[in-house]
Write a protein that holds these residues in place. Structure first.
Motif, PDB file in Angstrom:
ATOM      1  N   LEU A  74      27.758  -8.515 -40.989  1.00  0.00           N
ATOM      2  CA  LEU A  74      28.482  -8.542 -39.714  1.00  0.00           C
ATOM      3  C   LEU A  74      27.686  -7.751 -38.693  1.00  0.00           C
ATOM      4  CD1 LEU A  74      31.052  -9.176 -38.011  1.00  0.00           C
ATOM      5  CD2 LEU A  74      31.924  -6.960 -38.785  1.00  0.00           C
ATOM      6  N   LYS A  75      27.483  -8.345 -37.537  1.00  0.00           N
ATOM      7  CA  LYS A  75      26.762  -7.666 -36.459  1.00  0.00           C
ATOM      8  C   LYS A  75      27.649  -7.661 -35.227  1.00  0.00           C
ATOM      9  CE  LYS A  75      22.480  -7.457 -33.940  1.00  0.00           C
ATOM     10  NZ  LYS A  75      22.387  -6.034 -33.874  1.00  0.00           N
ATOM     11  N   TRP A  76      27.939  -6.461 -34.734  1.00  0.00           N
ATOM     12  CA  TRP A  76      28.691  -6.325 -33.498  1.00  0.00           C
ATOM     13  C   TRP A  76      27.707  -6.497 -32.348  1.00  0.00           C
ATOM     14  CZ3 TRP A  76      33.808  -6.354 -33.488  1.00  0.00           C
ATOM     15  CH2 TRP A  76      34.463  -6.035 -34.666  1.00  0.00           C
ATOM     16  N   TRP A 102      28.750 -13.187 -37.623  1.00  0.00           N
ATOM     17  CA  TRP A 102      28.765 -13.038 -39.076  1.00  0.00           C
ATOM     18  C   TRP A 102      28.520 -14.404 -39.693  1.00  0.00           C
ATOM     19  CZ3 TRP A 102      32.619 -14.250 -42.989  1.00  0.00           C
ATOM     20  CH2 TRP A 102      32.327 -13.686 -44.227  1.00  0.00           C
ATOM     21  N   GLY A 103      27.618 -14.455 -40.637  1.00  0.00           N
ATOM     22  CA  GLY A 103      27.323 -15.723 -41.296  1.00  0.00           C
ATOM     23  C   GLY A 103      26.837 -16.793 -40.339  1.00  0.00           C
ATOM     24  N   GLY A 104      26.123 -16.397 -39.300  1.00  0.00           N
ATOM     25  CA  GLY A 104      25.605 -17.354 -38.337  1.00  0.00           C
ATOM     26  C   GLY A 104      26.608 -17.826 -37.302  1.00  0.00           C
ATOM     27  N   ARG A 105      27.828 -17.334 -37.359  1.00  0.00           N
ATOM     28  CA  ARG A 105      28.870 -17.753 -36.415  1.00  0.00           C
ATOM     29  C   ARG A 105      29.220 -16.617 -35.464  1.00  0.00           C
ATOM     30  NH1 ARG A 105      32.707 -22.144 -38.141  1.00  0.00           N
ATOM     31  NH2 ARG A 105      33.801 -21.178 -36.407  1.00  0.00           N
ATOM     32  N   ALA A 106      29.175 -16.926 -34.185  1.00  0.00           N
ATOM     33  CA  ALA A 106      29.552 -15.948 -33.161  1.00  0.00           C
ATOM     34  C   ALA A 106      31.068 -15.966 -32.987  1.00  0.00           C
ATOM     35  CB  ALA A 106      28.864 -16.270 -31.841  1.00  0.00           C
TER      36      ALA A 106
END
Length: 131
Positions: A74-76, A102-106
């Protein structure tokens, strides 16, 4: 080298949300001066997985038993505060949008958060996720 604050204000982490996190970690209590500063420090705590700070800043009447760390990967991506509305000396609303990936989904999370101040300390109460 100083790192920028995750909350998005043009300040270093140490001079922004980091000072509230450090005060708590050092046993000096919760010190955010207003609801917006608390909300920003909570966002930064989510980014940094500072779960004890998040629990401490949640009002006891609404606080969960525990929190789970961020999912791996997960990237904020950022925070935008739309409004800070002091309702009176002890209550405020903060509307914000937090972006993550996360997982390529924004993803975007919009929330109108309620805050209360008790004995000079601001706490997060709850939030609504408007459509």
């Amino acid at each position: 080298m100083t790192k920028p604050c995750p909350c998005g204000l043009p300040a270093s982490y140490e001079n922004c949300c980091g000072r509230w996190h450090a005060a708590f970690a050092e046993g000096r209590g919760l010190q955010a001066p207003d609801a917006e500063a608390l909300m920003r420090s909570r966002y930064s705590a989510f980014v940094l997985d500072l779960l004890p700070y998040l629990l401490a800043t949640w009002h006891p009447s609404h606080r969960p038993q525990d929190l789970t760390p961020n999912e791996p990967g997960l990237k904020w991506l950022g925070l935008e505060v739309k409004k800070h509305v002091p309702l009176d000396a002890e209550h405020a609303l903060v509307e914000f949008v937090a972006r993550s990936k996360w997982g390529g989904r924004a993803s975007r999370m919009r929330e109108i958060s309620r805050f209360v101040r008790e004995d000079g300390v601001w706490y997060y109460l709850s939030g609504e996720h408007p459509a």
